[in-house]
Design an enzyme around this catalytic site. Structure first.
Site, PDB file in Angstrom:
ATOM      1  N   ILE A   1     -56.458  75.231 -18.717  1.00  0.00           N
ATOM      2  CA  ILE A   1     -57.837  74.744 -18.617  1.00  0.00           C
ATOM      3  C   ILE A   1     -57.794  73.242 -18.385  1.00  0.00           C
ATOM      4  CG2 ILE A   1     -60.051  74.478 -19.793  1.00  0.00           C
ATOM      5  CD1 ILE A   1     -59.365  77.000 -21.382  1.00  0.00           C
ATOM      6  N   GLU A   2     -58.454  72.789 -17.336  1.00  0.00           N
ATOM      7  CA  GLU A   2     -58.494  71.359 -17.052  1.00  0.00           C
ATOM      8  C   GLU A   2     -59.184  70.657 -18.223  1.00  0.00           C
ATOM      9  OE1 GLU A   2     -59.802  67.790 -16.388  1.00  0.00           O
ATOM     10  OE2 GLU A   2     -61.389  69.212 -15.840  1.00  0.00           O
ATOM     11  N   SER A   3     -58.575  69.578 -18.725  1.00  0.00           N
ATOM     12  CA  SER A   3     -58.979  69.023 -20.012  1.00  0.00           C
ATOM     13  C   SER A   3     -60.372  68.399 -19.998  1.00  0.00           C
ATOM     14  CB  SER A   3     -57.945  68.000 -20.489  1.00  0.00           C
ATOM     15  OG  SER A   3     -57.822  66.940 -19.578  1.00  0.00           O
ATOM     16  N   LYS A   4     -60.772  67.768 -18.907  1.00  0.00           N
ATOM     17  CA  LYS A   4     -62.122  67.194 -18.895  1.00  0.00           C
ATOM     18  C   LYS A   4     -63.166  68.303 -18.954  1.00  0.00           C
ATOM     19  CE  LYS A   4     -65.339  64.090 -16.584  1.00  0.00           C
ATOM     20  NZ  LYS A   4     -65.594  63.182 -15.431  1.00  0.00           N
TER      21      LYS A   4
ATOM     22  N   HIS B   1     -49.644  67.774 -18.528  1.00  0.00           N
ATOM     23  CA  HIS B   1     -48.742  67.885 -19.681  1.00  0.00           C
ATOM     24  C   HIS B   1     -47.908  69.167 -19.638  1.00  0.00           C
ATOM     25  CE1 HIS B   1     -51.298  64.721 -20.878  1.00  0.00           C
ATOM     26  NE2 HIS B   1     -51.878  65.231 -21.949  1.00  0.00           N
ATOM     27  N   GLU B   2     -48.599  70.289 -19.427  1.00  0.00           N
ATOM     28  CA  GLU B   2     -47.915  71.585 -19.457  1.00  0.00           C
ATOM     29  C   GLU B   2     -46.827  71.644 -18.394  1.00  0.00           C
ATOM     30  OE1 GLU B   2     -52.370  72.330 -20.396  1.00  0.00           O
ATOM     31  OE2 GLU B   2     -51.190  71.044 -19.063  1.00  0.00           O
TER      32      GLU B   2
ATOM     33  N   ASP C   1     -50.403  59.126 -19.573  1.00  0.00           N
ATOM     34  CA  ASP C   1     -50.321  60.121 -20.636  1.00  0.00           C
ATOM     35  C   ASP C   1     -49.108  59.774 -21.490  1.00  0.00           C
ATOM     36  OD1 ASP C   1     -52.507  61.658 -19.687  1.00  0.00           O
ATOM     37  OD2 ASP C   1     -51.206  62.645 -18.225  1.00  0.00           O
TER      38      ASP C   1
ATOM     39  N   ARG D   1     -56.979  62.301 -25.493  1.00  0.00           N
ATOM     40  CA  ARG D   1     -57.909  61.685 -24.552  1.00  0.00           C
ATOM     41  C   ARG D   1     -59.194  62.497 -24.585  1.00  0.00           C
ATOM     42  NH1 ARG D   1     -55.735  61.341 -18.822  1.00  0.00           N
ATOM     43  NH2 ARG D   1     -54.510  59.648 -19.696  1.00  0.00           N
ATOM     44  N   GLY D   2     -60.322  61.815 -24.710  1.00  0.00           N
ATOM     45  CA  GLY D   2     -61.595  62.522 -24.764  1.00  0.00           C
ATOM     46  C   GLY D   2     -61.704  63.443 -25.967  1.00  0.00           C
TER      47      GLY D   2
ATOM     48  N   CYS E   1     -51.639  61.286 -15.216  1.00  0.00           N
ATOM     49  CA  CYS E   1     -52.496  62.387 -14.807  1.00  0.00           C
ATOM     50  C   CYS E   1     -52.322  62.656 -13.317  1.00  0.00           C
ATOM     51  CB  CYS E   1     -53.956  62.059 -15.124  1.00  0.00           C
ATOM     52  SG  CYS E   1     -55.126  63.291 -14.514  1.00  0.00           S
TER      53      CYS E   1
END
Length: 281
Positions: A81-84, A227-228, A195, A256-257, A188
């Site tokens: 899942i895209e983090s934003k 990251h993954e 990161d 982040r966020g 990123c």
């Protein structure tokens, strides 16, 4: 990059405060795995351990509630899942009424499980554990345990992945070692934002050259990848070049966020690490 073109990452976004699961943006795992040389059958198992620090909703009386969320996404899922988008999704809970913390937990589990298996048969659900304020005191800070590679005074000249630094001595008796470093940094894939992370490498096999391993980890410093994907790249490079009989790679990235992502990959069955933050997280 095609799948990312329509993601919210790197774009101005409206912050929706009413529950909206459509905000979740899944990204297929396989294209980056193909790039790394990982086929449909992976040489590892594991999970992505997420911590969400900014989760809030309204109870039936309109009073705000808060919790931490520990989320476990099996690495066998077809998507990350895209983090934003994850952040935007969690923000959509802010002005939404839920009957109980259990109802929030169930909603998270169902929505996240659907997203990480998007378009495929679901073969398992995402794990979700919520921690309410009464238990915040039990959330401890703990460094990754192991022998620090950062003690080594090495010269570093490579700042994009340099797997040729990796080597092991097959003429030496096999060892079981746990090595850690706080010098992991990548960027990123889309925005180029840094990161920062710590990494723990546990292996059994011919002794790995520690100076070379540290240079290799430092070489991610200007690399652009999620990251993954970075953790899977580290796993595969060590697995193919050093040929341990057992290997696990675990990285904890700074948040982040209001989210931190902590991928873990292992060549053999074992219990996942406790999702416990480090000082920098």
């Amino acid at each position: 990059m095609t799948a990312l073109a329509s993601s919210p990452l790197g774009k101005t976004s409206a912050y929706v405060e009413r529950y909206d699961p459509s905000l979740l943006f899944p990204i297929p795992r396989q294209p980056k795995r193909d790039e790394i040389g990982i086929g449909a059958t992976t040489p590892f198992t594991g999970a992505d351990l997420w911590t969400a620090y900014e989760l809030s909703w309204l109870n039936p009386r309109g009073k705000p509630q808060v919790a931490l969320a520990h989320i476990t996404v099996p690495c066998e899922t077809t998507h990350i899942i895209e983090s934003k988008s994850f952040k935007l999704y969690l923000n959509s809970f802010n002005q939404t009424v839920f009957e109980s913390i259990e109802a929030v937990q169930q909603r998270l589990r169902e929505d996240l499980s659907e997203a990480v298996w998007r378009g495929h048969s679901m073969r398992g659900s995402v794990g979700v554990r919520l921690v309410g304020p009464q238990a915040f005191g039990a959330e401890l800070i703990q460094p990754l345990e192991g022998l620090s590679l950062d003690r080594l005074d090495v010269e570093c000249t490579d700042y994009t992945p340099a797997p040729w630094h990796l080597s092991a001595d097959p003429d030496q008796p096999p060892v079981a070692e746990v090595l850690v470093s706080d010098l992991l940094k990548s960027n990123c894939l889309v925005t180029g934002q840094p990161d920062w992370g710590s990494v723990r490498i546990a292996y059994t096999g011919a002794p790995i050259d520690q100076a070379g391993l540290l240079r290799y980890l430092v070489s991610f410093r200007q690399h652009h990848e999620f990251h993954e994907q970075c953790v899977e790249r580290v796993f595969m490079d060590i697995w193919t070049r050093c040929r341990p009989t057992r290997l696990s790679v675990y990285a904890r990235y700074t948040r982040r966020g209001g989210l931190d992502i902590n991928p873990w990959r292992t060549s053999h069955p074992q219990q996942p690490p406790v999702n416990q933050r480090t000082a920098r997280q």
